[in-house]
Design an enzyme around this catalytic site. Structure first.
Site, PDB file in Angstrom:
ATOM      1  N   LYS A 118       0.854  -1.198   0.000  1.00  0.00           N
ATOM      2  CA  LYS A 118       0.000   0.000   0.000  1.00  0.00           C
ATOM      3  C   LYS A 118       0.886   1.242   0.000  1.00  0.00           C
ATOM      4  CE  LYS A 118      -3.917   2.058   2.529  1.00  0.00           C
ATOM      5  NZ  LYS A 118      -4.882   1.892   3.623  1.00  0.00           N
TER       6      LYS A 118
ATOM      7  N   SER B  70     -10.209   0.121   6.986  1.00  0.00           N
ATOM      8  CA  SER B  70      -9.620   0.226   5.656  1.00  0.00           C
ATOM      9  C   SER B  70      -9.002  -1.022   5.071  1.00  0.00           C
ATOM     10  CB  SER B  70      -8.582   1.356   5.645  1.00  0.00           C
ATOM     11  OG  SER B  70      -9.238   2.583   5.866  1.00  0.00           O
TER      12      SER B  70
ATOM     13  N   SER C 222      -9.688   2.557   2.850  1.00  0.00           N
ATOM     14  CA  SER C 222      -8.741   3.247   1.990  1.00  0.00           C
ATOM     15  C   SER C 222      -7.809   2.308   1.220  1.00  0.00           C
ATOM     16  CB  SER C 222      -7.899   4.227   2.814  1.00  0.00           C
ATOM     17  OG  SER C 222      -7.168   3.542   3.797  1.00  0.00           O
TER      18      SER C 222
END
Lengths: 475, 483, 93
Positions: free
Chosen positions: B74, B173, B149
């Protein structure tokens, strides 16, 4: 009805740890810009602080020396504001639960003692430095200092005038240097203070509005800034206006304080507990160890010098008041049994030289080792006391080593009694009328003979031997 | 043989049996990235270094548990010398000089970080619509959000481009995008995984975790990701068990709590049906369901939306155009430097949260909002502590429904915030929680959430694995059940 | 939420509000604050605020210098600098 002044001091003391409060960056002074900056000091995205236990230990020493409450569990908070030398946009400090709570310190002004209470002392990180004048239209930021541990010491608003403020600042400086938690170097910014000043009529119970004068780092300027500010505030109030609560800077060139250009709103620091740092706990054992190893403070030294080393109180006070002088004293005492001798030198000749040049002993060329050696050479009679004075003057100018000076100038004392006897006899033979006059009752002429022997020996004769020999020869 | 949709376990077998070389595996991975470019799962690709690493592994095989496995990181994790943007314009030129501990841990186990995944800006969002680098498409439907997210991470795994991805979870997330994309993800106990190098959003809530195709793979990844890190004083110093050890142990007698206050009647019938079927399945595996009460749980979302913005408003102050990241053009003075840089560098959602954060911390409001929220947070944690005295794990749907359409949450930020209704509580209490696929509604996957007690990831993974060996929801792909 | 509060908060956060976004942001903030006002329904008397989900105390480090000089690495990543300093527009105190 008269005006009364109320003053509180917030003193920032740079702790003499090797590394920073939250990172392994070095704290040593004077490095090339931005070379002592760790990832954490820079506030790079993703970095996290780790608290330096050594900084806590130093803070605790201060607490113990001021009889303060030690909060064995203390926490960290964030103080949020924007400034170029504050890399994270917040300072990590201790707002809610500081390491040191209420304590007190004794000050002396004009022979009168007063106790000033200390509200708290907490740990926080220092910011970097902004350099405004070097670059055309720009400000340079050096983050070497960012993250250095500070102990912020907050006094109760119990200081009544500028002289007390200076005495308080000096007392704090003395304690932190004796405790070995700060080098006390004002020129390098190791100690800085913010002064809160307000005035009120003496029969008013409420305190007046205060102004804060920020970042003063000299005794002289503290006194001047406070006095200017008191006058300024009184003038304002007497003309019917009110004092604005604000931050001011002291301009030493113009000898005035002026308002800092900052928006009101900028003062909301939005303190909240720092989520990256859990509470720090100091164990009972740790506390005991710090207590047991606390360096000797001035009061204790004074007492010991008087009771165990036979110094007068006035001598002891002078020597114990400065960490450097005290350690010089103690270092030299190791080289001789005669502590009074050492004291005399420090309180006499050396203090005179310091006063003449208006400097502190730390600023002189005399080192502890060199002084100890000087004392040693007097004690072992290599040189006489009189010759030692000239050696001291040489050291003072050149900081050369004692033995080198003695050798290069041929100052070794003449101890050889047969040689001295020969010289003394020659002097006596050459001055028959003075001999007659002396033997006839003019005792003061003894000094003349001593002087002549000294002249012949360029002052290197051992005075005690000379006296002894002349007495014998002239009897 | 296609590598698309393969799990870590399957790829390891293929590599060990020489059915594919490391170099071929990485090359094919990048092919898949290319052929799925419209998903926009990646912000930066690390192709050169990945291929080099793969070649080296072919010459000199390694015994690491993830040797040669392609993993997507990420873009919130700092990766040394590889651009790290956090989905923001503010960091569009940021090249970290160091790597996050969790990235190092995974790479030390032999994995190959093939690129940085797209995400909601600074991890603020539940749909990956706030990224400066464009929206991410849910592989299950062009118009559908993948969740956020960690939208890019979940999409990359769901599209079968990579078997696994690292994610972060502050309010859901990892779990929410896992649910919306039909993959498996776990947020471990707060403190299990070091936050060193994880760009901070809300420090007391942020936690990293894996997103993968199976609970088994998640366990393998968790083994490597967890560590005690001296550089993160909030990282736990507890023993790290082998999370793969007890996966297959049966779950007879497992006590599963159903939260009374999660009023499921408010959800769509389809969603309730899927949940009830999962319950039945767990009963068939020997689990027992007990109703529990978490009386303060309805205040989770408001608590979160005080605490998280407060922490982020402070964490994001370092982005000021002075030391790193973007700076505005020719600022006339310091004020302009700050205001213009930050106003240009941050998107609307980030700005909103910073403003809320500054507000709830400001003088006069601190007690009413921030302090109050911290107190309610303790009440919520206490509720969980009590509940876990009578149950082993807690179960709920992960999300209120399957993936929603891009732009469908409209202009009202609160609508988006309510997406995290089920996931937020575990972050507030610091508890481990995971999501596993458990149904398809209108060809859109949906997930089941399991919440565990402090440090009890093993039990969650065991419950999840037992479900997965007896169902095939996790095997479904956007193009049908994989072979 | 009045205009002054919003502009104060915006200034504290160093974010600018312009004609286009000022109204929307004000409305959003109002709605969010209204939403979080629900917290008042909880009885939190004598409840200690929870700053971290971890019930533990800090690990500290001993006082050792461990950082190396990374001046070049840092300055080359900065938006504006010379060979020694980060540069910002001149600050007037």
């Amino acid at each position: 009805m008269s005006w009364e002044t109320v003053i509180g001091l917030e003193i920032h003391v740079q702790l003499s740890t090797d590394s920073k409060l939250f990172s392994g960056g070095s704290t040593s002074f004077g490095a090339e810009p931005n070379t002592h900056v760790d990832l954490i000091d820079l506030g790079l995205p993703g970095v996290l602080p780790v608290a330096n236990r050594g900084a806590f230990h130093k803070a605790i020493r201060f607490g113990l020396a001021t009889n303060a409450k030690i909060n064995q569990t203390s926490t960290f908070d964030r103080k949020n504001y924007f400034y170029p030398d504050l890399p994270k946009g917040y300072q990590i400090t201790q707002m809610a639960l500081p390491i040191v709570g209420k304590g007190s310190i004794k000050i002396e002004v004009d022979g009168e003692e007063k106790i000033i209470n200390i509200t708290r002392a907490h740990l926080e990180e220092d910011a970097g430095k902004s350099i405004h004048d070097l670059f055309d239209g720009e400000t340079g930021v050096d983050l070497n200092r960012a993250g250095t541990p500070l102990l912020e010491i907050v006094s109760e608003p119990e200081i009544a005038n500028a002289r007390e403020a200076v005495a308080y600042f000096k007392a704090i400086r003395q304690i932190v240097t004796f405790l070995d938690i700060c080098d006390g170097n004002m020129a390098q910014g190791s100690m800085r203070c913010d002064v809160n000043v307000s005035v009120k009529k003496s029969d008013d119970t409420e305190l007046g509005t205060r102004a804060e004068i920020k970042n003063i780092n000299s005794f002289k300027f503290i006194e001047k800034a406070i006095n200017f500010e008191i006058d300024r505030q009184i003038r304002i109030l007497e003309s019917g206006d009110s004092v604005v609560q604000e931050t001011r800077l002291y301009d030493s060139v113009k000898n005035e304080t002026r308002s800092m250009r900052s928006k009101e709103e900028a003062n909301d620091y939005r303190y909240f507990p720092c989520p990256d740092l859990l509470p720090v706990v100091i164990s009972d054992n740790e506390l005991k160890e710090i207590k047991d190893n606390l360096p000797e403070l001035p009061d204790e030294k004074e007492k010991r010098y008087v009771e165990e080393l036979n110094l007068d109180l006035s001598e002891a006070k002078i020597i114990a008041s400065s960490k450097t002088m005290a350690s010089m004293f103690e270092g030299a005492c190791a080289k001789t049994n005669d502590s009074k001798l050492v004291a005399n030198w420090l309180v006499g000749d050396i203090s005179a030289l310091l006063n003449k040049e208006n400097i502190d002993i730390d600023e002189s060329n005399l080192t502890s080792d060199n002084f100890a050696k000087l004392i040693e050479r007097i004690s072992d009679k290599t040189i006489s006391g009189k010759i030692a004075k000239s050696v001291l003057e040489e050291i003072w100018e050149t900081s050369n080593d004692v033995d080198e000076i003695i050798e290069s100038k041929g100052l070794v004392q003449i101890q050889d009694e047969s040689l001295l006897e020969t010289i003394a006899q020659t002097v006596i033979d050459n001055n028959p009328s003075q001999v007659d006059a002396f033997k006839g009752g003019k005792d003061k002429l003894f000094g003349f003979f001593v002087g002549q022997v000294m002249k012949e020996t360029q002052g290197k004769a051992n005075p005690q031997s000379v006296n002894k020999i002349l007495k014998r020869l002239l009897s | 043989m296609s590598i698309q949709y393969k799990s870590i376990a399957e790829l390891k077998t293929m590599l060990n049996n020489n059915e594919i070389s490391n170099a071929e595996l990485i090359k094919e991975t990048f092919s898949l990235v290319k052929s799925n470019a419209e998903i926009n799962a990646f912000i930066t690709l690390n192709d050169e270094e990945s291929i080099n690493k793969a070649n080296k592994l072919d010459d000199c095989p390694s015994s690491g548990s993830l040797a040669g496995i392609p993993i997507a990181q990420k873009d919130l994790f700092c990766t040394k010398d590889l651009k790290t943007t956090c989905g923001s314009n503010m960091l569009s030129n940021f090249i970290p000089p160091y790597s996050a501990t969790v990235v190092k841990n995974l790479e030390n186990a032999g994995c190959i970080s093939i690129g940085k995944t797209n995400m909601d800006e600074f991890a603020m969002g539940s749909s990956n619509e706030t990224s400066f680098y464009g929206k991410v498409q849910n592989p299950w439907g062009k118009n559908l959000v993948p969740g956020g997210s960690s939208g890019g991470a979940a999409a990359a795994v769901a599209a079968g481009i990579v078997p696994a991805a690292s994610g972060t979870d502050t309010g859901g997330s990892i779990r929410q995008p896992a649910s919306l994309c039909g993959v498996t993800g776990i947020k471990p106990t707060y403190g299990r995984i070091s936050r060193w190098g994880m760009i901070a959003f809300a420090s007391s809530l942020d936690q990293a975790g894996p997103i993968a195709r199976t609970a088994e793979d998640c366990a393998t990844l968790l083994n490597e990701m967890c560590s005690h890190d001296e550089k993160d004083t909030t990282s736990l110093n507890e023993d790290i068990p082998d999370f793969t050890e007890n996966l297959n142990s049966p779950i007879n007698g497992l006590k599963i709590g159903i939260v009374k206050e999660f009023d499921l009647s408010k959800l769509d019938n389809e969603v309730v049906k899927v949940f009830e079927e999962s319950k039945k399945h767990y009963e068939s595996l020997g689990a027992e369901f007990i109703e529990i009460s978490l009386p303060n749980i309805s205040l989770s979302v408001p608590t979160y939306y005080v605490v998280a913005p407060a922490e982020c408003s402070s964490n994001l102050s370092r982005f000021d155009g002075v030391k790193f990241g973007k700076r505005c053009e020719s600022p006339k003075n310091l004020e302009e430097l700050y205001i213009k840089t930050r106003s240009e560098g941050f998107g609307d959602e980030v700005k909103r949260r910073i403003l809320i954060g500054s507000y709830v911390l400001s003088a006069g409001f601190y007690d009413a909002y921030y302090k109050k929220a911290q107190q309610v947070r303790r009440l919520i944690k206490n509720d969980f502590d009590s509940a876990f005295k009578s149950v082993d794990i807690i179960m709920s749907p992960t999300t209120r429904g399957p993936a929603f359409e891009v732009g469908s949450k409209g202009d009202d930020p609160i609508q988006m915030y309510l997406e995290d209704l089920f996931t937020i509580p575990a972050n507030l209490a610091g508890l481990p929680a995971m999501s596993i696929p458990n149904g398809i509604i209108d060809n859109k996957p949906i997930g089941l959430q399991l919440i565990g007690n402090f440090l009890d990831e093993s039990r969650l993974l065991q419950a999840a694995h037992n479900f997965q060996i007896s169902t095939d929801w996790h095997l479904k792909t956007p193009t049908g059940i994989k072979s | 939420m009045d205009k002054k509060t919003v502009s104060t908060i915006a200034y504290l956060s160093r974010l600018s509000l312009n004609e286009q976004n000022e109204d929307k942001i004000t409305k959003d903030l109002e709605n969010i604050i209204k939403f979080v006002d629900q917290l008042n329904t909880a009885n939190t008397e004598n409840i200690e605020p929870l700053a971290s989900p971890l019930e533990k105390t800090a690990k500290t480090r001993s006082d050792n210098v461990s950082a190396k000089n990374r001046k070049e690495v840092f300055l080359e990543r900065s938006p504006k600098s010379n060979e020694d300093y980060f540069l910002v527009p001149r600050v007037v105190e």
